[in-house]
Design a protein around this motif. Sequence first.
Motif, PDB file in Angstrom:
ATOM      1  N   ALA A 170       0.818  -1.214   0.000  1.00 51.29           N
ATOM      2  CA  ALA A 170       0.000   0.000   0.000  1.00 51.29           C
ATOM      3  C   ALA A 170       0.851   1.264   0.000  1.00 51.29           C
ATOM      4  N   SER A 171       1.923   1.265   0.770  1.00 50.45           N
ATOM      5  CA  SER A 171       2.699   2.509   0.871  1.00 50.45           C
ATOM      6  C   SER A 171       3.418   2.817  -0.433  1.00 50.45           C
ATOM      7  N   TYR A 172       3.737   1.784  -1.194  1.00 47.70           N
ATOM      8  CA  TYR A 172       4.316   2.044  -2.513  1.00 47.70           C
ATOM      9  C   TYR A 172       3.272   2.711  -3.421  1.00 47.70           C
ATOM     10  N   LEU A 173       2.041   2.197  -3.381  1.00 52.29           N
ATOM     11  CA  LEU A 173       0.990   2.703  -4.271  1.00 52.29           C
ATOM     12  C   LEU A 173       0.601   4.137  -3.926  1.00 52.29           C
TER      13      LEU A 173
ATOM     14  N   ASP B 242       5.605   8.836   4.170  1.00 50.20           N
ATOM     15  CA  ASP B 242       6.372   9.928   4.764  1.00 50.20           C
ATOM     16  C   ASP B 242       7.851   9.627   4.677  1.00 50.20           C
ATOM     17  N   THR B 243       8.596  10.621   4.285  1.00 51.13           N
ATOM     18  CA  THR B 243      10.054  10.448   4.282  1.00 51.13           C
ATOM     19  C   THR B 243      10.677  11.690   4.918  1.00 51.13           C
TER      20      THR B 243
ATOM     21  N   PRO C 206      -3.234   7.230   4.553  1.00 52.72           N
ATOM     22  CA  PRO C 206      -3.092   7.055   5.998  1.00 52.72           C
ATOM     23  C   PRO C 206      -2.334   8.217   6.633  1.00 52.72           C
ATOM     24  N   GLY C 207      -2.908   8.765   7.717  1.00 48.93           N
ATOM     25  CA  GLY C 207      -2.266   9.882   8.399  1.00 48.93           C
ATOM     26  C   GLY C 207      -2.613  11.225   7.773  1.00 48.93           C
TER      27      GLY C 207
ATOM     28  N   GLY D  13      15.717  17.011   7.339  1.00 47.95           N
ATOM     29  CA  GLY D  13      15.326  16.974   8.751  1.00 47.95           C
ATOM     30  C   GLY D  13      13.829  17.119   8.976  1.00 47.95           C
ATOM     31  N   GLU D  14      13.066  17.261   7.906  1.00 46.64           N
ATOM     32  CA  GLU D  14      11.616  17.396   8.073  1.00 46.64           C
ATOM     33  C   GLU D  14      10.877  16.230   7.448  1.00 46.64           C
ATOM     34  N   VAL D  15       9.723  15.945   8.046  1.00 41.23           N
ATOM     35  CA  VAL D  15       8.906  14.873   7.486  1.00 41.23           C
ATOM     36  C   VAL D  15       8.119  15.431   6.310  1.00 41.23           C
ATOM     37  N   CYS D  16       8.197  14.777   5.189  1.00 36.22           N
ATOM     38  CA  CYS D  16       7.302  15.194   4.111  1.00 36.22           C
ATOM     39  C   CYS D  16       6.777  13.968   3.382  1.00 36.22           C
ATOM     40  N   PHE D  17       5.657  14.148   2.746  1.00 35.22           N
ATOM     41  CA  PHE D  17       4.967  13.052   2.081  1.00 35.22           C
ATOM     42  C   PHE D  17       5.491  12.899   0.667  1.00 35.22           C
ATOM     43  N   ARG D  18       5.908  11.689   0.343  1.00 33.17           N
ATOM     44  CA  ARG D  18       6.343  11.435  -1.034  1.00 33.17           C
ATOM     45  C   ARG D  18       5.293  10.574  -1.718  1.00 33.17           C
TER      46      ARG D  18
END
Length: 307
Positions: A100-103, A107-108, A160-161, A112-117
């Motif tokens: 699912a997370s591949y599709l 978050d990566t 998710p999230g 130093g910051e979390v961002c959604f890829r």
Amino acid sequence: MTAEEMRNFFGGQGLRPELLAQAAAFREANPWQGKREVNAPRFPYFGTEILTAALTALLAGANLLLAGPKATGKNILAENLAVLLGRPLWNVSFHIDVDASYLIGMDTFKGGEVCFRPGPVHDCVTAGGICVLDEINMARNEALAVLHSLLDHRRQLEVPGYDRLNLHPATRFIATMNYGYSGTRELNEALLSRFVVIHMPVPGESELTSLLKYEFPDLRETVARTMAALFLDLRQKYEAREISGRALDLRGLLEALRLIKLGLTAGQAFSMGLTGKCFDLQERALAEDIIALRLPADWGREEIFAG
Ligand SMILES: Nc1ncnc2c1ncn2[C@@H]1O[C@H](COP(=O)(O)OP(=O)(O)O)[C@@H](O)[C@H]1O
Ligand SMILES: [Mg+2]
């Protein structure tokens, strides 16, 4: 061919003018302005009835499942449909170990910051692309769960999230499902009920000949028919389980013809393009026999191409 030339080509292939007009109206209502290009595929799909059914389904907003054996043009048809709708295509293969997370994306950390890829499905449904769910029957359960809300009337992607995302209205889904003679993984009913299904016909002599003549306009007419017959022989042996699918490779057949055009003999070229793909000795010998019955190994450019 450019995308435009390909659309015109279908008028000549007997695709109904009203349907082509509906597709043009869809393109006008959903003009593509993104970065990704709408590329014309390598081949037109030959088969007006199937093309009509598939295009009608997508214009109606349905999700399309193309089911059929190898080399029936499932992916080529999907690419053709994308051109007719004027939207780029995202190919999401379920064959590999997709989760699912591949599709959807994940978050990566970046600086130093979390961002959604975002993943490919996320990209496709926000842009309103044509999403090809390739070999969907190979998907793991976890990956399938993502598809449920995506493919029903909700037309939403749950990230998710994060929030739920409404699909861009031009988004369309085309799933493909390979089934062969060596067993098939089926789709569960809940997922299946979200699709309309087209069983892809095996290309016959006339489709194969058209395809060969399209790729090689200078191929001798009699040879084109011989090649089509040869491919049908191979398919028959495959269906009878005498050979595996490895030598039933239309791409390999076209490649072999390209090699002959550049000077190799038919024997060399077909061994490299087709029969060499059988690593089992007995199977390879059988495939070679099938070809030798139709085509002399010492034939070359002069016998096969005109001019
Ligand atoms: N009806 C058809 N029209 C055009 N090309 C076809 C057709 N059937 C098979 N092909 C050819 O078969 C090859 C494999 O096509 P592909 O779309 O990858 O098949 P599949 O996904 O069903 O295995 C391609 O070279 C494609 O051009
Ligand atoms: Mg395929």
